[in-house]
Design a protein around this motif. Structure first.
Motif, PDB file in Angstrom:
ATOM      1  N   TYR A   7     -96.057 -35.911  35.660  1.00 22.24           N
ATOM      2  CA  TYR A   7     -97.052 -36.394  34.700  1.00 22.24           C
ATOM      3  C   TYR A   7     -98.192 -37.119  35.412  1.00 22.24           C
ATOM      4  O   TYR A   7     -99.366 -36.907  35.113  1.00 22.24           O
ATOM      5  CB  TYR A   7     -96.413 -37.353  33.690  1.00 22.24           C
ATOM      6  CG  TYR A   7     -95.627 -36.692  32.604  1.00 22.24           C
ATOM      7  CD1 TYR A   7     -96.260 -36.159  31.487  1.00 22.24           C
ATOM      8  CD2 TYR A   7     -94.252 -36.609  32.658  1.00 22.24           C
ATOM      9  CE1 TYR A   7     -95.537 -35.565  30.476  1.00 22.24           C
ATOM     10  CE2 TYR A   7     -93.522 -36.015  31.654  1.00 22.24           C
ATOM     11  CZ  TYR A   7     -94.173 -35.499  30.562  1.00 22.24           C
ATOM     12  OH  TYR A   7     -93.454 -34.906  29.564  1.00 22.24           O
ATOM     13  N   ALA A   8     -97.838 -37.996  36.361  1.00 22.43           N
ATOM     14  CA  ALA A   8     -98.860 -38.760  37.078  1.00 22.43           C
ATOM     15  C   ALA A   8     -99.739 -37.842  37.922  1.00 22.43           C
ATOM     16  O   ALA A   8    -100.960 -38.023  37.983  1.00 22.43           O
ATOM     17  CB  ALA A   8     -98.200 -39.813  37.960  1.00 22.43           C
ATOM     18  N   GLY A   9     -99.150 -36.833  38.556  1.00 23.59           N
ATOM     19  CA  GLY A   9     -99.937 -35.897  39.356  1.00 23.59           C
ATOM     20  C   GLY A   9    -100.897 -35.079  38.512  1.00 23.59           C
ATOM     21  O   GLY A   9    -102.061 -34.881  38.890  1.00 23.59           O
ATOM     22  N   LEU A  10    -100.421 -34.598  37.384  1.00 17.46           N
ATOM     23  CA  LEU A  10    -101.301 -33.835  36.491  1.00 17.46           C
ATOM     24  C   LEU A  10    -102.389 -34.722  35.894  1.00 17.46           C
ATOM     25  O   LEU A  10    -103.524 -34.284  35.704  1.00 17.46           O
ATOM     26  CB  LEU A  10    -100.491 -33.166  35.383  1.00 17.46           C
ATOM     27  CG  LEU A  10     -99.623 -31.983  35.812  1.00 17.46           C
ATOM     28  CD1 LEU A  10     -98.694 -31.566  34.686  1.00 17.46           C
ATOM     29  CD2 LEU A  10    -100.493 -30.816  36.246  1.00 17.46           C
ATOM     30  N   ALA A  11    -102.055 -35.974  35.593  1.00 18.61           N
ATOM     31  CA  ALA A  11    -103.050 -36.892  35.043  1.00 18.61           C
ATOM     32  C   ALA A  11    -104.114 -37.234  36.079  1.00 18.61           C
ATOM     33  O   ALA A  11    -105.296 -37.377  35.747  1.00 18.61           O
ATOM     34  CB  ALA A  11    -102.374 -38.164  34.545  1.00 18.61           C
ATOM     35  N   ALA A  12    -103.709 -37.362  37.333  1.00 16.23           N
ATOM     36  CA  ALA A  12    -104.676 -37.679  38.387  1.00 16.23           C
ATOM     37  C   ALA A  12    -105.649 -36.523  38.607  1.00 16.23           C
ATOM     38  O   ALA A  12    -106.819 -36.741  38.926  1.00 16.23           O
ATOM     39  CB  ALA A  12    -103.955 -38.007  39.683  1.00 16.23           C
ATOM     40  N   GLY A  13    -105.185 -35.298  38.424  1.00 14.20           N
ATOM     41  CA  GLY A  13    -106.044 -34.140  38.628  1.00 14.20           C
ATOM     42  C   GLY A  13    -106.685 -33.619  37.359  1.00 14.20           C
ATOM     43  O   GLY A  13    -107.209 -32.502  37.343  1.00 14.20           O
ATOM     44  N   ALA A  14    -106.638 -34.395  36.292  1.00 15.97           N
ATOM     45  CA  ALA A  14    -107.185 -33.949  35.006  1.00 15.97           C
ATOM     46  C   ALA A  14    -108.703 -33.816  35.077  1.00 15.97           C
ATOM     47  O   ALA A  14    -109.388 -34.597  35.741  1.00 15.97           O
ATOM     48  CB  ALA A  14    -106.810 -34.925  33.911  1.00 15.97           C
ATOM     49  N   VAL A  15    -109.201 -32.794  34.395  1.00 11.68           N
ATOM     50  CA  VAL A  15    -110.640 -32.551  34.344  1.00 11.68           C
ATOM     51  C   VAL A  15    -111.125 -32.680  32.905  1.00 11.68           C
ATOM     52  O   VAL A  15    -110.353 -32.536  31.965  1.00 11.68           O
ATOM     53  CB  VAL A  15    -110.991 -31.150  34.904  1.00 11.68           C
ATOM     54  CG1 VAL A  15    -110.644 -31.059  36.369  1.00 11.68           C
ATOM     55  CG2 VAL A  15    -110.277 -30.071  34.132  1.00 11.68           C
ATOM     56  N   ARG A  16    -112.402 -32.933  32.763  1.00  8.27           N
ATOM     57  CA  ARG A  16    -112.983 -33.102  31.427  1.00  8.27           C
ATOM     58  C   ARG A  16    -112.884 -31.799  30.646  1.00  8.27           C
ATOM     59  O   ARG A  16    -113.126 -30.720  31.169  1.00  8.27           O
ATOM     60  CB  ARG A  16    -114.433 -33.532  31.559  1.00  8.27           C
ATOM     61  CG  ARG A  16    -115.074 -33.838  30.238  1.00  8.27           C
ATOM     62  CD  ARG A  16    -116.130 -34.914  30.411  1.00  8.27           C
ATOM     63  NE  ARG A  16    -116.836 -35.142  29.177  1.00  8.27           N
ATOM     64  CZ  ARG A  16    -116.399 -35.930  28.206  1.00  8.27           C
ATOM     65  NH1 ARG A  16    -115.248 -36.530  28.346  1.00  8.27           N
ATOM     66  NH2 ARG A  16    -117.100 -36.107  27.121  1.00  8.27           N
ATOM     67  N   ALA A  17    -112.536 -31.904  29.383  1.00  8.53           N
ATOM     68  CA  ALA A  17    -112.389 -30.725  28.526  1.00  8.53           C
ATOM     69  C   ALA A  17    -113.751 -30.064  28.316  1.00  8.53           C
ATOM     70  O   ALA A  17    -114.749 -30.734  28.033  1.00  8.53           O
ATOM     71  CB  ALA A  17    -111.798 -31.123  27.187  1.00  8.53           C
ATOM     72  N   ALA A  18    -113.772 -28.762  28.467  1.00 10.16           N
ATOM     73  CA  ALA A  18    -114.998 -27.998  28.254  1.00 10.16           C
ATOM     74  C   ALA A  18    -115.126 -27.624  26.784  1.00 10.16           C
ATOM     75  O   ALA A  18    -114.193 -27.775  25.997  1.00 10.16           O
ATOM     76  CB  ALA A  18    -114.963 -26.737  29.112  1.00 10.16           C
ATOM     77  N   ARG A  19    -116.263 -27.111  26.412  1.00  9.04           N
ATOM     78  CA  ARG A  19    -116.462 -26.692  25.019  1.00  9.04           C
ATOM     79  C   ARG A  19    -115.533 -25.548  24.644  1.00  9.04           C
ATOM     80  O   ARG A  19    -115.158 -25.401  23.498  1.00  9.04           O
ATOM     81  CB  ARG A  19    -117.903 -26.267  24.801  1.00  9.04           C
ATOM     82  CG  ARG A  19    -118.856 -27.409  24.777  1.00  9.04           C
ATOM     83  CD  ARG A  19    -120.261 -26.899  24.471  1.00  9.04           C
ATOM     84  NE  ARG A  19    -121.190 -27.990  24.525  1.00  9.04           N
ATOM     85  CZ  ARG A  19    -121.874 -28.411  23.493  1.00  9.04           C
ATOM     86  NH1 ARG A  19    -121.738 -27.809  22.330  1.00  9.04           N
ATOM     87  NH2 ARG A  19    -122.703 -29.417  23.605  1.00  9.04           N
ATOM     88  N   ALA A  20    -115.165 -24.742  25.598  1.00 10.98           N
ATOM     89  CA  ALA A  20    -114.318 -23.579  25.323  1.00 10.98           C
ATOM     90  C   ALA A  20    -112.841 -23.931  25.197  1.00 10.98           C
ATOM     91  O   ALA A  20    -112.057 -23.116  24.731  1.00 10.98           O
ATOM     92  CB  ALA A  20    -114.501 -22.535  26.418  1.00 10.98           C
ATOM     93  N   ASP A  21    -112.460 -25.139  25.603  1.00  6.59           N
ATOM     94  CA  ASP A  21    -111.055 -25.550  25.505  1.00  6.59           C
ATOM     95  C   ASP A  21    -110.669 -25.770  24.049  1.00  6.59           C
ATOM     96  O   ASP A  21    -111.433 -26.336  23.262  1.00  6.59           O
ATOM     97  CB  ASP A  21    -110.813 -26.844  26.292  1.00  6.59           C
ATOM     98  CG  ASP A  21    -110.818 -26.612  27.776  1.00  6.59           C
ATOM     99  OD1 ASP A  21    -110.488 -25.492  28.200  1.00  6.59           O
ATOM    100  OD2 ASP A  21    -111.154 -27.557  28.517  1.00  6.59           O
ATOM    101  N   ILE A  22    -109.446 -25.336  23.732  1.00  2.00           N
ATOM    102  CA  ILE A  22    -108.924 -25.506  22.382  1.00  2.00           C
ATOM    103  C   ILE A  22    -107.963 -26.680  22.412  1.00  2.00           C
ATOM    104  O   ILE A  22    -106.950 -26.647  23.108  1.00  2.00           O
ATOM    105  CB  ILE A  22    -108.203 -24.234  21.902  1.00  2.00           C
ATOM    106  CG1 ILE A  22    -109.167 -23.065  21.921  1.00  2.00           C
ATOM    107  CG2 ILE A  22    -107.610 -24.441  20.526  1.00  2.00           C
ATOM    108  CD1 ILE A  22    -108.488 -21.726  21.718  1.00  2.00           C
ATOM    109  N   LEU A  23    -108.270 -27.734  21.657  1.00  2.00           N
ATOM    110  CA  LEU A  23    -107.433 -28.919  21.594  1.00  2.00           C
ATOM    111  C   LEU A  23    -106.886 -29.035  20.174  1.00  2.00           C
ATOM    112  O   LEU A  23    -107.640 -29.036  19.214  1.00  2.00           O
ATOM    113  CB  LEU A  23    -108.231 -30.167  21.970  1.00  2.00           C
ATOM    114  CG  LEU A  23    -108.913 -30.108  23.334  1.00  2.00           C
ATOM    115  CD1 LEU A  23    -109.770 -31.336  23.551  1.00  2.00           C
ATOM    116  CD2 LEU A  23    -107.893 -29.976  24.436  1.00  2.00           C
TER     117      LEU A  23
END
Length: 177
Positions: free
Chosen positions: A58-74
């Motif tokens: 979880y910490a590794g993925l959180a550290a490498g997180a990138v800003r959500a683009a317009r095309a991302d579905i949340l």
């Protein structure tokens, strides 16, 4: 992302607590006192194990997180909870009957074990929420990712981030008020 962790915590918690409460009604094979003491130990061990499992991922993925683009579905919070619970209903549904049935041997022990699993998931969601508040960003797993493996499974390669006020979930997966 914390919503996905927190989604199964409540059903496990309540199934375990109700199973343990019903389990204390019968003396069982080993007695109530032994069953409750064993259940308390199992509760603590299960909560700690679930809380500590995959924290590095979880910490590794959180550290490498990138800003959500317009095309991302949340996904919406309610949709995420419904999908996670529906995908895991085959082991969430028998949690209560198994806890009650095992109480004839060791009263309340399995119920408290199941409640410990729910408490560990809730603690992990709180830990994720504190990271989100500290970093001033919400972590998301794209809705296009399959539900297998959870939010830190092999299929998840990166998290997306948004501002802390985005979406309908507060940090840690709780409902925004």
């Amino acid at each position: 992302m914390a919503v996905a962790v927190r989604a199964t915590a409540a059903p496990l918690w309540w199934s375990g607590i109700l199973g343990a409460a019903v389990g204390t009604l019968s003396p069982g094979l080993v007695g109530r006192r032994v069953g409750l003491l064993a259940g308390a130990a199992l509760f603590l061990v299960a909560a700690a194990a679930v809380f500590l499992a995959r924290r590095g991922r979880y910490a590794g993925l959180a550290a490498g997180a990138v800003r959500a683009a317009r095309a991302d579905i949340l996904q919406d919070r309610a949709v995420t909870i419904r999908n996670r619970r529906r995908a895991r209903r085959w082991w969430l549904l028998p949690a209560f009957p198994v806890a009650v049935a095992s109480s004839f041997a060791v009263p309340a022990a399995v119920g408290l074990l199941v409640a410990g699993l729910g408490a560990g998931l809730w603690l992990k969601a709180v830990w994720i929420g504190r990271r989100e508040v500290a970093d001033d960003r919400l972590l998301w797993v794209g809705a296009d990712r399959p539900a297998r493996g959870g939010p830190a499974g092999r299929h998840v390669t990166a998290y997306r981030t948004t501002g802390i006020a985005a979406g309908d979930a507060a940090p840690g997966g709780a409902r925004r008020r």
